[in-house]
Design a protein around this motif. Structure first.
Motif, mmCIF file in Angstrom:
data_model
loop_
_atom_site.group_PDB
_atom_site.id
_atom_site.type_symbol
_atom_site.label_atom_id
_atom_site.label_comp_id
_atom_site.label_asym_id
_atom_site.label_seq_id
_atom_site.Cartn_x
_atom_site.Cartn_y
_atom_site.Cartn_z
ATOM 1 N N ALA A 78 -87.272 5.629 33.872
ATOM 2 C CA ALA A 78 -88.411 5.857 34.751
ATOM 3 C C ALA A 78 -89.235 4.804 34.509
ATOM 4 O O ALA A 78 -89.735 4.213 35.703
ATOM 5 C CB ALA A 78 -88.918 7.467 34.592
ATOM 6 N N GLU A 79 -89.417 4.569 33.283
ATOM 7 C CA GLU A 79 -90.417 3.168 33.212
ATOM 8 C C GLU A 79 -89.654 2.038 33.715
ATOM 9 O O GLU A 79 -90.584 1.245 34.048
ATOM 10 C CB GLU A 79 -90.660 2.991 31.676
ATOM 11 N N ILE A 80 -88.571 2.004 33.764
ATOM 12 C CA ILE A 80 -87.713 0.790 34.170
ATOM 13 C C ILE A 80 -88.046 0.674 35.507
ATOM 14 O O ILE A 80 -88.165 -0.406 36.256
ATOM 15 C CB ILE A 80 -86.433 0.770 33.917
ATOM 16 N N GLY A 81 -87.963 1.802 36.198
ATOM 17 C CA GLY A 81 -87.939 1.956 37.705
ATOM 18 C C GLY A 81 -86.996 2.768 38.330
ATOM 19 O O GLY A 81 -87.126 2.828 39.386
ATOM 20 N N TYR A 82 -86.245 3.347 37.779
ATOM 21 C CA TYR A 82 -85.073 4.273 38.348
ATOM 22 C C TYR A 82 -85.958 5.484 38.682
ATOM 23 O O TYR A 82 -86.671 6.008 38.187
ATOM 24 C CB TYR A 82 -84.037 4.627 37.290
ATOM 25 N N GLN A 83 -85.421 6.103 39.786
ATOM 26 C CA GLN A 83 -85.758 7.301 40.391
ATOM 27 C C GLN A 83 -84.873 8.441 40.569
ATOM 28 O O GLN A 83 -85.174 9.576 40.889
ATOM 29 C CB GLN A 83 -86.517 6.903 41.813
ATOM 30 N N ALA A 84 -83.383 8.052 40.468
ATOM 31 C CA ALA A 84 -82.450 9.163 40.612
ATOM 32 C C ALA A 84 -81.490 9.043 39.455
ATOM 33 O O ALA A 84 -81.214 7.907 38.931
ATOM 34 C CB ALA A 84 -81.761 9.118 41.722
ATOM 35 N N VAL A 85 -81.339 10.106 38.835
ATOM 36 C CA VAL A 85 -80.368 10.124 37.858
ATOM 37 C C VAL A 85 -79.162 11.257 37.887
ATOM 38 O O VAL A 85 -79.245 12.075 38.656
ATOM 39 C CB VAL A 85 -81.120 10.655 36.277
#
Length: 317
Positions: free
Chosen positions: A36-43
């Protein structure tokens, strides 16, 4: 609702570190914080082993994440187990439906020591009768998943009985689009020697999500030359590569999906060649530079509005 695909990530490199699966909340929580810190929003929707399914989405919310396309892995070569496997697939699909997912990948998995795991990516031990059984078994599990409101998508995987291009085409063509969609993996298809963009283009109208994975050609050549088993072939820095570091033409793969693609572009690096955070930062930067605009989701986009998808206890990816 967006009409474009969205960027997602599989945290497999975190929970498979060291070779032993650990999908606990402690492990996944550390992964989600970093991603999430990197920028991803879906896992990828992997319900932790120590969490109830109904608690999963509220937990993801605390990280600012939403669930994405998941994977059911099973063994379909034994006709005597088809009914049991279909029951398991249906239960898995029911969990995915409860998470708001409308599609889910389906793949074959075989244990270490099996012909395909001992001699990966070359179609070891091919048998037409067994492939026919695999087709029927996948078909039975597909029907069970559809009964739960989840559309299954074939996910080719090195080490399983649907590994080579002939096998992929056989399963897709015999089961047909009404029963089975397509959820390709660029890395596994590359390792198995396919012209990946060409295959994607030919089945583009059935693709509902894709694992974007790169490979090092030198590692593939070494595995074939030295007849390495799956585990040895995929040690760090050998075959799996961060997107853009290897030799798969991922830009051509994305283009082959067509402008109407609305599924998940799922970043997946099973065994990073770089430290974990650096690996996923590089992959994120590559995605931002390569994928069509609007591939990032916002918090309002989830399985209810996009094709997307916990994995079964079988295949790691």
């Amino acid at each position: 609702m967006s009409t474009r695909g969205r960027l997602a990530v599989n945290p497999i490199a975190y929970w498979l570190a060291g070779g032993t699966p650990d999908r606990s909340t402690a492990t996944l929580g550390r992964a989600f914080t970093e991603l999430a810190e990197i920028g991803y929003q879906a896992v990828k929707a992997d319900v932790p082993t120590d969490m109830a399914a109904q608690d999963y989405r509220p937990w993801l919310d605390t990280f600012g994440l939403v669930p994405a396309l998941s994977l059911f892995s099973g063994s379909f070569a034994d006709r005597n187990t088809h009914r049991e496997m279909a029951t398991t697939a249906g239960r898995f699909a029911a969990v995915q439906a409860s998470l708001g997912q409308s599609v889910c990948m389906i793949s074959t998995v075989e244990p270490p020591g099996s012909p395909r795991m001992s001699h990966p990516a070359v179609g070891s031990g091919f048998d037409a009768a067994r492939l026919a059984a695999v087709v029927d078994g996948i078909g039975a599990s597909c029907r069970a998943m559809l009964a739960e409101g989840v559309r299954p998508a074939l996910h080719p995987h090195v080490g399983g009985w649907v590994e080579t291009e002939v096998e992929v085409r056989t399963v897709l063509d015999e089961l047909g689009p009404d029963l089975l969609a397509f959820g390709p993996d660029t890395g596994h298809m590359s390792w198995a020697g396919m012209d990946v963009p060409s295959v994607l283009q030919q089945y583009a109208d059935r693709i509902v999500g894709i694992h974007l994975k790169d490979t090092f050609r030198a590692g593939i050549e070494r595995a074939a030359r030295d007849d390495l088993d799956y585990r040895e072939a995929t040690r760090a820095g050998r075959i799996w590569a961060e997107p853009g570091l290897g030799q798969v033409d991922l830009a051509a793969c994305v283009e082959a999906l067509g402008s109407g693609f609305t599924g998940d572009y799922m970043i997946e690096v099973d065994v990073p060649s770089l430290p974990l955070r650096q690996c996923h930062q590089m992959a994120y930067d590559w995605a931002m530079a390569t994928l069509p605009p609007a591939s990032l989701v916002d918090g309002s986009m989830s399985g209810e509005s996009m094709p997307g998808g916990s994995t079964s206890s079988g295949s790691p990816a």
